[in-house]
Every structure is written in C-alpha cells, then in structure tokens.
Scaffold this motif. Structure first.
Motif, PDB file in Angstrom:
ATOM      1  N   VAL A  76       0.730  -1.171  -0.109  1.00 39.53           N
ATOM      2  CA  VAL A  76       0.209  -0.004   0.096  1.00 39.53           C
ATOM      3  C   VAL A  76       0.955   1.146  -0.114  1.00 39.53           C
ATOM      4  CG1 VAL A  76      -1.825  -1.156   1.194  1.00 39.53           C
ATOM      5  CG2 VAL A  76      -0.205   0.028   2.471  1.00 39.53           C
ATOM      6  N   PRO A  77       0.597   2.347  -0.587  1.00 39.93           N
ATOM      7  CA  PRO A  77       1.343   3.524  -0.352  1.00 39.93           C
ATOM      8  C   PRO A  77       1.754   3.953   1.021  1.00 39.93           C
ATOM      9  CG  PRO A  77      -0.793   3.877  -1.518  1.00 39.93           C
ATOM     10  CD  PRO A  77      -1.036   2.883  -1.053  1.00 39.93           C
ATOM     11  N   ARG A  78       2.906   4.338   1.073  1.00 41.32           N
ATOM     12  CA  ARG A  78       3.374   4.503   2.466  1.00 41.32           C
ATOM     13  C   ARG A  78       3.777   5.943   2.567  1.00 41.32           C
ATOM     14  NH1 ARG A  78       1.846   0.416   5.753  1.00 41.32           N
ATOM     15  NH2 ARG A  78       2.213  -1.576   4.802  1.00 41.32           N
ATOM     16  N   PRO A  79       4.319   6.684   3.625  1.00 38.16           N
ATOM     17  CA  PRO A  79       4.754   7.960   3.882  1.00 38.16           C
ATOM     18  C   PRO A  79       6.337   8.032   3.615  1.00 38.16           C
ATOM     19  CG  PRO A  79       4.458   6.732   6.113  1.00 38.16           C
ATOM     20  CD  PRO A  79       4.008   5.982   5.022  1.00 38.16           C
ATOM     21  N   THR A  80       6.777   9.216   3.573  1.00 42.39           N
ATOM     22  CA  THR A  80       8.126   9.434   3.282  1.00 42.39           C
ATOM     23  C   THR A  80       8.647  10.303   4.396  1.00 42.39           C
ATOM     24  OG1 THR A  80       7.625   9.521   0.953  1.00 42.39           O
ATOM     25  CG2 THR A  80       9.812  10.400   1.593  1.00 42.39           C
ATOM     26  N   LEU A  81      10.038   9.876   4.507  1.00 45.36           N
ATOM     27  CA  LEU A  81      10.781  10.732   5.577  1.00 45.36           C
ATOM     28  C   LEU A  81      12.078  10.998   4.814  1.00 45.36           C
ATOM     29  CD1 LEU A  81      12.153  11.628   8.268  1.00 45.36           C
ATOM     30  CD2 LEU A  81      13.176   9.308   8.540  1.00 45.36           C
ATOM     31  N   TYR A  82      12.283  12.401   4.659  1.00 46.45           N
ATOM     32  CA  TYR A  82      13.630  13.089   4.279  1.00 46.45           C
ATOM     33  C   TYR A  82      14.450  13.241   5.115  1.00 46.45           C
ATOM     34  CZ  TYR A  82      10.654  13.929  -0.042  1.00 46.45           C
ATOM     35  OH  TYR A  82       9.683  13.927  -1.171  1.00 46.45           O
TER      36      TYR A  82
END
Length: 346
Positions: A84-90
């Motif tokens: 499933v779509p996941r969040p992002t950490l920069y």
C-alpha cells in the motif's frame, strides 16, 4: 560534518484498475523491475533521469533539478511492506551534503533501524555547505544552490508519483541541516508533518547565529553573501527559523542537542569516535565547542517556542559532542515523534 535488477512478474503495489493497490507484501515492484511506478515531471521540468537498484530495499535515483540545472543523486530505502502507499521521511546529511563519508549510511545504523519500518527514506547526496536553501547568487566555489526549491517543489511530487508514496512527509537532519529542517517546513507549509532537528542552530540572523552560519559556509570555501547577502540583508531574517518560530505551530517537533562536554561516545577508539588519540582530541576540541554553540541556539529556540505556546519534544543532554554517536541516538529517540506525523506506529 548499483546495478538494475531484471524485470520481475510481480506487480505488488502497482495501481490496480480500480484505482487502489494490489494487496500483497511480497517483492517490491520497483526494486524487482528497476522501474518507477510512474515517470512524472515537476511543473518546471524536473524529472527522474535514471533508476539504479542496489538491492531489494535500496535504490539510487538521478533526479534532474531544473532549478539547479543538473542531476541530483537521491538514495532511497523502500518500506518493509510496499503493498500500500507509504509515507516518506526526508533524511538530510550534515555540512558535507553526503558527498563525503560523514553520512547517515556510513556512520550510523540508520538503514538497519528503518529495516522493519513502513516508510520511504529519502536522502539527497549534494548540497554541501549550502544549508539546503535557495542562494541569491551563484557561488564561485559552491555553484548554484536552489535546494529549497528542489526539496519543496521539484522532488516531492516525483517521489510521491514514482514511488507510490502517500504524500505524508517528515524531515530530519543534523548539524547544518538541523537548521534546514526547521526552515523548509516554514517555506512550504503543510508539506511536512514532523521535524527532527539534531544539533542545529535555528537562529541565523542575530550576530551569534550569523557568525555560526557564516563560519559553516566558509569552511566549505563558500561566501555566505551569495546565500543571503551581507550580514544586514533582510534575507537573513526572512530565512531565520527562530524569527519565524510561530510558523512551526502544528508540526510534531523533536529538537535535540548535547552540551559539548565529553560523553559516552567520546572514548578512545570507540565505535563513534574518530580513530586514535588525535581523532579523540579532535572530536573533543572541535566537536565540543561546536555542540556547545548549537546548544546555545537550541535553548534559545526552546524558550521562544515556550513563549509562543508551541509544544515540542526536547532531548537536551548534559554531555555529548558534535558527533555521530549522539545523532544516531537522536534519530532513534525522535522516531515516535516522526512516526506520529507519518501516521505510523512508534
């Protein structure tokens, strides 16, 4: 301060005809095929020019930045489950911009820490001594720096579309980028939900903060006048997170620092100590005063946020130099705060 894998038949995580995602937690479709889920372009023409798969969880992108007129290397660690779509950490490196060995990947176990977490970890390689901001002029040594534009306008839509991310972002950084990660959410309200700032200096426009930033830029051979102009130029205050601390309201904030005094990672030939007697002496003699200076900034920011009634999580230690052992600790300690904004379990 990679080879591309062969095409696989697995279509895990690709958009289904209904607009959803195929529910399977087997192989990552991107690292399996060596292809992104889409080939988007940002509004200014920025795009992913190349994809190289390093292994089943990691890939390297070459992203063309129209603002800077060149490709920027982006290191990507994919989520544990890509069904499933996941969040992002920069996750930003420090003053060397990841162009040296002073990186999260080389100096910490960050990759292992994120191995079981459902987050895309994005780390740009480049931007040394730039404060990851938009410079007003080309610098003879550091060139064209338009990192604020890249990190807030050009890169995020490419990551969201190409990796199938869900559009929820957090940002974290250390030392030089510990300032940047406070500037960028102010510049792009709503883009990031959580911030982790480790050993950074929020204030850059008062004499103390200006001297701190000017010294960092000068260490890389750059001229800070090409960044924000001379010391009295309004651009310094316009980009000062301390001055605009009210605009940090609503973010999940984690702010950490040491005192500059020797701590548990400042041991002769320790796992996070520069090698040998000279290495330890350098870590104490250089890393101690730098951390003490950033500690001064951090206490000032804490006082300012308290005055504004803006909550934050603080991890201000009574010891610790400006070095990787403490930043590894801070990254792990900040995860519950970062995860909260990302909608992930701590």
């Amino acid at each position: 301060m990679a080879a591309v894998a062969g095409v696989a038949a697995v279509l895990v995580g690709f958009p289904a005809a209904s607009g959803g995602f195929l529910a399977s937690a087997s192989a990552d479709p991107i690292t399996s095929s060596g292809k992104l889920l889409a080939s988007p372009r940002s509004s200014d023409g920025s795009h992913v020019a190349e994809v190289a798969v390093r292994d089943g969880r990691n890939l390297t992108l070459q992203v063309y930045s129209a603002a800077m007129g060149k490709n920027i290397e982006i290191q990507v660690q994919r989520p544990a489950d890509t069904s499933v779509p996941r969040p992002t950490l920069y996750l930003l490196n420090g003053a060397g911009g990841g162009e040296d060995e002073a990186t999260w990947q080389e100096q910490t176990d960050a990759a292992q820490f994120f191995d079981d977490k459902n987050v895309n970890v994005i780390t740009p390689v480049g931007g040394k001594w730039s404060y990851y901001t938009d410079w007003r002029a080309r610098d003879p040594v550091l060139g064209v720096n338009k990192w604020k534009t890249f990190l807030t306008e050009e890169l995020p839509p490419l990551i969201d579309s190409g990796l199938g991310a869900n559009g929820t972002n957090a940002i974290a950084g250390l030392s030089m980028s510990g300032t940047s990660v406070l500037q960028l959410p102010i510049a792009a309200p709503g883009l990031y939900k959580s911030v982790g700032a480790y050993s950074g200096c929020a204030q850059i426009s008062d004499p103390v903060g200006y001297n701190f930033a000017n010294t960092v830029v000068a260490l890389g051979g750059g001229d800070s006048a090409n960044m924000y102009g001379p010391q009295d130029d309004p651009m310094w205050a316009a980009n000062d997170p301390y001055v605009h601390a009210d605009q940090l309201r609503g973010l999940n904030l984690f702010i950490s620092d040491g005192s500059g005094m020797p701590g548990r990672w400042d041991k002769l030939n320790g796992p996070h100590t520069l090698p040998g007697v000279i290495g330890l002496a350098n870590q104490l003699a250089v890393g101690g005063p730098i951390e003490a200076a950033s500690n001064y900034c951090t206490h000032n920011l804490q006082n300012r946020l308290n005055q504004l009634g803006i909550p934050a999580t603080y991890d201000i230690q009574g010891s610790g130099t400006h070095s990787w052992g403490y930043w590894e600790d801070a990254l792990k300690a900040s995860w519950p705060v970062l995860a909260q904004g990302l909608g992930l379990p701590a």
